[in-house]
Design a protein around this motif. Sequence first.
Motif, PDB file in Angstrom:
ATOM      1  N   HIS A  58       7.175  -0.449   4.746  1.00 42.29           N
ATOM      2  CA  HIS A  58       7.999  -0.658   3.558  1.00 42.29           C
ATOM      3  C   HIS A  58       9.148  -1.624   3.843  1.00 42.29           C
ATOM      4  CE1 HIS A  58       6.522   2.472   0.578  1.00 42.29           C
ATOM      5  NE2 HIS A  58       5.699   2.554   1.609  1.00 42.29           N
ATOM      6  N   SER A  62       9.839  -5.357   1.966  1.00 39.98           N
ATOM      7  CA  SER A  62      11.116  -5.792   1.398  1.00 39.98           C
ATOM      8  C   SER A  62      11.517  -7.184   1.874  1.00 39.98           C
ATOM      9  CB  SER A  62      12.217  -4.785   1.748  1.00 39.98           C
ATOM     10  OG  SER A  62      12.605  -4.892   3.111  1.00 39.98           O
ATOM     11  N   THR A  82       5.029  -0.928  -3.676  1.00 40.54           N
ATOM     12  CA  THR A  82       6.480  -0.985  -3.866  1.00 40.54           C
ATOM     13  C   THR A  82       7.202  -0.635  -2.562  1.00 40.54           C
ATOM     14  OG1 THR A  82       6.411   1.307  -4.642  1.00 40.54           O
ATOM     15  CG2 THR A  82       6.392  -0.415  -6.316  1.00 40.54           C
ATOM     16  N   SER A  90      11.267  -4.624  -4.153  1.00 37.32           N
ATOM     17  CA  SER A  90       9.812  -4.642  -4.063  1.00 37.32           C
ATOM     18  C   SER A  90       9.290  -6.055  -4.292  1.00 37.32           C
ATOM     19  CB  SER A  90       9.202  -3.699  -5.098  1.00 37.32           C
ATOM     20  OG  SER A  90       9.543  -2.350  -4.835  1.00 37.32           O
TER      21      SER A  90
END
Length: 240
Positions: A58, A62, A82, A90
């Motif tokens: 994640h 980003s 996301t 996202s």
Amino acid sequence: MNLNRQIERWLLVQRRAAAIHNRPFVTLSYAQSWDGSITTRAGESLGLSGAESLRLTHQLRSLHDGILVGIGTVLTDDPQLTVREWPGHSPQPIVLDSSLRMPSSARLCRRDDKRCWVLTRAGHDRQLAGQADVIGLAGDPTGRVDLFAALQWLKQHGIRHLMVEGGAEVITAFLKAGLVDALVLTIAPTLVGGLKGVGDLQVGAKQPLPRLHAMQSHMLGDDLILWGCLQYHRETAIAC
């Protein structure tokens, strides 16, 4: 410096050093078992990343303008793509879908923040309900979306840094075309004996094999994280 920040700084350095003008910088990132499998068989979902590795994924999302998966991943996993486990924005969701099989019920078509871009071959005129835009692009000799045309279109529409997450056909296609610049690979301590993440690259015995340049590795929880720049010819490697 913890591993997350180390990999982030490394990636930012590689992007600044890369002399790429007509396409985005491409980071390939996915999880596999120790024997190279990403799932048990085609069409089945298998979670391999531990909690710490998932946070790293994640975080990487980003750091990119766009994130791309194939239609097989959408049909199997119904992902959101996301950033939820790390602070940050996202990326733009993008799906490679040569035959336009994207279901309007997919979660990517129901997001409130961004409209999904579905890249298909020119001539597919079906519109998708919900938050999705269909983009027709040139096809390649195999009848799939031409990756070079797709990347050029993405660069023209603001995607400077692209993260590719899979599945196996997409991973193989990008490696075969020599379009992966950096790799961040999660290796889980499991043996699956299933579908491999990288398929036949159709490289001859005397041709140079893609290899990781200045490879680094570190344990993150129970998983091994491996990262480096992709080198297709010694004289064209990014200066890691």
